[in-house]
Scaffold this active site. Structure first.
Site, PDB file in Angstrom:
ATOM      1  N   HIS A   1       0.825  -1.207   0.000  1.00  0.00           N
ATOM      2  CA  HIS A   1       0.000   0.000   0.000  1.00  0.00           C
ATOM      3  C   HIS A   1       0.866   1.267   0.000  1.00  0.00           C
ATOM      4  O   HIS A   1       0.479   2.288  -0.578  1.00  0.00           O
ATOM      5  CB  HIS A   1      -0.893   0.044   1.245  1.00  0.00           C
ATOM      6  CG  HIS A   1      -2.135  -0.769   1.169  1.00  0.00           C
ATOM      7  ND1 HIS A   1      -3.207  -0.438   0.362  1.00  0.00           N
ATOM      8  CD2 HIS A   1      -2.502  -1.908   1.822  1.00  0.00           C
ATOM      9  CE1 HIS A   1      -4.174  -1.323   0.528  1.00  0.00           C
ATOM     10  NE2 HIS A   1      -3.772  -2.221   1.398  1.00  0.00           N
TER      11      HIS A   1
ATOM     12  N   ASP B   1      -7.490  -2.156  -1.212  1.00  0.00           N
ATOM     13  CA  ASP B   1      -8.552  -2.857  -0.499  1.00  0.00           C
ATOM     14  C   ASP B   1      -9.847  -2.388  -1.145  1.00  0.00           C
ATOM     15  O   ASP B   1     -10.052  -1.181  -1.327  1.00  0.00           O
ATOM     16  CB  ASP B   1      -8.565  -2.483   0.982  1.00  0.00           C
ATOM     17  CG  ASP B   1      -7.305  -2.922   1.710  1.00  0.00           C
ATOM     18  OD1 ASP B   1      -6.629  -3.845   1.226  1.00  0.00           O
ATOM     19  OD2 ASP B   1      -6.999  -2.335   2.762  1.00  0.00           O
TER      20      ASP B   1
ATOM     21  N   GLU C   1      -7.373 -12.000   3.630  1.00  0.00           N
ATOM     22  CA  GLU C   1      -8.279 -10.850   3.514  1.00  0.00           C
ATOM     23  C   GLU C   1      -8.940 -10.868   2.141  1.00  0.00           C
ATOM     24  O   GLU C   1      -8.255 -10.705   1.127  1.00  0.00           O
ATOM     25  CB  GLU C   1      -7.519  -9.525   3.687  1.00  0.00           C
ATOM     26  CG  GLU C   1      -6.842  -9.384   5.044  1.00  0.00           C
ATOM     27  CD  GLU C   1      -5.959  -8.139   5.125  1.00  0.00           C
ATOM     28  OE1 GLU C   1      -5.855  -7.389   4.123  1.00  0.00           O
ATOM     29  OE2 GLU C   1      -5.361  -7.913   6.189  1.00  0.00           O
TER      30      GLU C   1
ATOM     31  N   HIS D   1      -8.222  -7.530  -0.054  1.00  0.00           N
ATOM     32  CA  HIS D   1      -6.889  -6.998  -0.365  1.00  0.00           C
ATOM     33  C   HIS D   1      -6.307  -7.612  -1.636  1.00  0.00           C
ATOM     34  O   HIS D   1      -6.331  -8.826  -1.823  1.00  0.00           O
ATOM     35  CB  HIS D   1      -5.923  -7.267   0.797  1.00  0.00           C
ATOM     36  CG  HIS D   1      -4.535  -6.758   0.519  1.00  0.00           C
ATOM     37  ND1 HIS D   1      -4.114  -5.508   0.913  1.00  0.00           N
ATOM     38  CD2 HIS D   1      -3.495  -7.314  -0.145  1.00  0.00           C
ATOM     39  CE1 HIS D   1      -2.867  -5.322   0.505  1.00  0.00           C
ATOM     40  NE2 HIS D   1      -2.470  -6.404  -0.143  1.00  0.00           N
TER      41      HIS D   1
END
Length: 204
Positions: A113, A120, A184, A187
């Site tokens: 990120h 996300d 996740e 993500h």
């Protein structure tokens, strides 16, 4: 060769980055710019984090086009994009002493990120409502793990529809240069993490 890092405040006008509002066909609700996240407070203000590296922005445009051609009622909702290194350090600190550190990249190594090369996101339906993915964003439990979906379905912890919704999101991303992770559903990284850390600009 590793690019020198750049401060988040210097991103506007930087040739390697594009703002999210330059990407047609998406919506954005950056959860770390609100209290609606697992830390429970705004981590971004006054920073402007509505940015992606230009390579990730192009890959996101491809995902938008792929989804529009196959499921035109659905729209990608960005929940997090560029996350400056200083914010990653805050998240790392917030989880010290818990068993949740596996969900956060060590700031020393760096989150993808922080290079503007991760997203996300979730999906919206035709009425602008978030699809039911079985958990919310930042739900740091096993129900969020894509790798466990088959078993979670078997015990009734997830439904077929929830997994189908996740599959639409995954397919839009995985067919267009993005890679998911096992823990996740929201993500995705753009490209290879090692390559990104070695060759892209980290935002501080």
């Amino acid at each position: 060769m590793t690019a020198p890092p750049v401060a988040c405040e210097a991103i506007p006008g930087h040739p390697d980055f594009r703002r999210l509002d330059s990407i047609a066909g998406i919506a954005a609700d950056l959860r770390y710019a609100t209290a609606d996240n697992f830390v429970g407070r705004d981590l971004y203000s006054p920073l402007d984090c509505r940015w992606l590296h230009k390579d990730a922005a192009a890959a996101l445009e491809n995902a938008v086009a792929w989804l529009a051609a196959r499921k035109p009622d659905y729209k990608l909702l960005v929940l997090d994009a560029l996350r400056p290194q200083r914010v990653q350090e805050q998240l790392w600190s917030a989880l010290q002493g818990t068993d949740l550190l596996t969900y956060i990249a060590d700031p020393v190594r760096g989150s993808i990120h922080s290079f503007g090369m991760a997203l996300d996101l979730t999906l919206l339906d035709a009425q602008g409502r978030e699809l039911d993915m079985g958990t919310g964003f930042d739900d740091l439990t096993e129900r969020s793990h894509p790798a466990l979906e088959e078993g979670l379905l078997a015990i009734g912890a997830l439904t077929e529809q929830q997994i189908e919704n996740r599959r639409w999101l995954r397919n839009a991303m995985l067919h267009n240069g993005w890679h998911g992770i096992n823990t996740e559903w929201w993500h995705f990284d753009c490209g290879d993490r090692t390559h990104v850390r070695q060759h892209y600009t980290r935002v501080l």
